[in-house]
Design an enzyme around this catalytic site. Structure first.
Site, PDB file in Angstrom:
ATOM      1  N   TYR A 225       0.948  -1.279  -0.079  1.00  0.00           N
ATOM      2  CA  TYR A 225      -0.059   0.080   0.077  1.00  0.00           C
ATOM      3  C   TYR A 225       0.725   1.401  -0.095  1.00  0.00           C
ATOM      4  O   TYR A 225       0.364   2.451  -0.137  1.00  0.00           O
ATOM      5  CB  TYR A 225      -0.822  -0.021   1.273  1.00  0.00           C
ATOM      6  CG  TYR A 225      -1.848  -1.050   1.230  1.00  0.00           C
ATOM      7  CD1 TYR A 225      -3.082  -1.055   0.452  1.00  0.00           C
ATOM      8  CD2 TYR A 225      -1.809  -2.235   2.158  1.00  0.00           C
ATOM      9  CE1 TYR A 225      -3.817  -2.149   0.616  1.00  0.00           C
ATOM     10  CE2 TYR A 225      -2.491  -3.175   2.425  1.00  0.00           C
ATOM     11  CZ  TYR A 225      -3.741  -3.312   1.284  1.00  0.00           C
ATOM     12  OH  TYR A 225      -4.409  -4.405   1.521  1.00  0.00           O
TER      13      TYR A 225
ATOM     14  N   HIS B 233      -4.603   5.871  -1.572  1.00  0.00           N
ATOM     15  CA  HIS B 233      -5.378   5.564  -0.448  1.00  0.00           C
ATOM     16  C   HIS B 233      -4.202   6.066   0.550  1.00  0.00           C
ATOM     17  O   HIS B 233      -4.711   6.388   1.847  1.00  0.00           O
ATOM     18  CB  HIS B 233      -5.695   4.415  -0.474  1.00  0.00           C
ATOM     19  CG  HIS B 233      -7.148   4.117   0.345  1.00  0.00           C
ATOM     20  ND1 HIS B 233      -8.361   5.125   0.132  1.00  0.00           N
ATOM     21  CD2 HIS B 233      -7.664   3.200   0.984  1.00  0.00           C
ATOM     22  CE1 HIS B 233      -9.116   4.984   0.890  1.00  0.00           C
ATOM     23  NE2 HIS B 233      -8.915   3.653   1.250  1.00  0.00           N
TER      24      HIS B 233
ATOM     25  N   ASN C 236     -10.178   0.935   7.373  1.00  0.00           N
ATOM     26  CA  ASN C 236     -11.638   0.872   7.541  1.00  0.00           C
ATOM     27  C   ASN C 236     -11.878   0.800   9.112  1.00  0.00           C
ATOM     28  O   ASN C 236     -12.788   0.919   9.680  1.00  0.00           O
ATOM     29  CB  ASN C 236     -12.193  -0.709   7.079  1.00  0.00           C
ATOM     30  CG  ASN C 236     -12.135  -0.365   5.526  1.00  0.00           C
ATOM     31  OD1 ASN C 236     -11.969   0.662   4.893  1.00  0.00           O
ATOM     32  ND2 ASN C 236     -12.562  -1.541   4.821  1.00  0.00           N
TER      33      ASN C 236
ATOM     34  N   ASP D 239      -7.328  10.946   1.676  1.00  0.00           N
ATOM     35  CA  ASP D 239      -7.521  11.029  -0.072  1.00  0.00           C
ATOM     36  C   ASP D 239      -9.012  11.386  -0.177  1.00  0.00           C
ATOM     37  O   ASP D 239      -9.995  10.952   0.673  1.00  0.00           O
ATOM     38  CB  ASP D 239      -7.167   9.682  -0.737  1.00  0.00           C
ATOM     39  CG  ASP D 239      -8.057   8.732   0.095  1.00  0.00           C
ATOM     40  OD1 ASP D 239      -8.771   7.957  -0.878  1.00  0.00           O
ATOM     41  OD2 ASP D 239      -7.652   8.017   1.184  1.00  0.00           O
TER      42      ASP D 239
ATOM     43  N   ASN E  98     -14.493   4.926   3.862  1.00  0.00           N
ATOM     44  CA  ASN E  98     -14.703   3.967   4.917  1.00  0.00           C
ATOM     45  C   ASN E  98     -13.871   4.406   6.343  1.00  0.00           C
ATOM     46  O   ASN E  98     -14.146   4.340   7.236  1.00  0.00           O
ATOM     47  CB  ASN E  98     -14.267   2.458   4.614  1.00  0.00           C
ATOM     48  CG  ASN E  98     -15.226   1.992   3.719  1.00  0.00           C
ATOM     49  OD1 ASN E  98     -16.614   2.298   3.773  1.00  0.00           O
ATOM     50  ND2 ASN E  98     -14.938   1.096   2.845  1.00  0.00           N
TER      51      ASN E  98
END
Length: 187
Positions: free
Chosen positions: A15, A20, A66, A91, A112
């Site tokens: 990631y 994100h 999340n 973001d 989320n």
């Protein structure tokens, strides 16, 4: 006065440079400019520094996007930071790449991480710095887009945009959200 700056993102190499994770990237630059290093503590990577008499705490939640509210709530309570002094860096698909907007409250707009913060931290009345990532993806490919890397053209602009986000964060701490909105929000 105490401030909690929260860069949202997901932990893990896969990631690292994704859209994100722009919150993590901005938080890293804040820490870099302050000359601090990160410690892995409960629910987050954590660092702190003083700025013009303010205690500034910066976290990157390790709970995954999340469940960001779990880390934010824990550190707000731990550090006794009121919600109006918590800045979430996130973001945002709804605004174009290159746009940076700070605001005192708002909806999760389907994000989320923000939904989790709303649920666990008492609603929508918390400041957020929205880092525009645009919505240039085919129908049904939103997840691939947000979890994908910035395009080469975007990557060229990222350092200046991250620098502007740091400037906005410092302004939020030093002169407040209203003047920061007026002086530093971009189209």
């Amino acid at each position: 006065m105490n401030y909690l700056i929260v860069g949202l993102g997901n932990i893990g190499r896969e990631y690292a440079d994704t859209r994100h994770n722009i919150g993590f990237m901005v938080a890293d630059e804040i820490a870099n400019q302050a000359g601090t290093t990160w410690s892995l503590l409960k629910h987050a990577y954590y660092t702190e520094f003083k700025q013009r008499g303010h205690n500034v705490y910066v976290i990157k939640p390790t709970t995954f996007m999340n469940l960001s509210g779990k880390a934010v709530n824990y550190w707000m309570q731990q550090l006794k930071v009121p919600i109006e002094n918590v800045l979430i860096i996130v973001d945002d698909l709804a605004i174009p790449f290159g746009s940076l907007r700070i605001k005192p409250k708002g909806s999760a707009a389907g994000h989320n991480g923000l939904k989790s913060i709303e649920m666990l931290c008492g609603g929508q009345k918390y400041p957020r710095l929205r880092f525009g990532i645009g919505d240039n993806y085919p129908k049904g490919r939103q997840v691939d887009y947000v979890l994908g890397p910035f395009d080469p053209d975007e990557q060229k602009d990222l350092p200046a945009l991250i620098e502007h986000a740091v400037k906005m964060t410092n302004s939020f701490i030093n002169i407040g959200i209203e003047l920061t909105m007026t002086n530093l929000n971009t189209k």
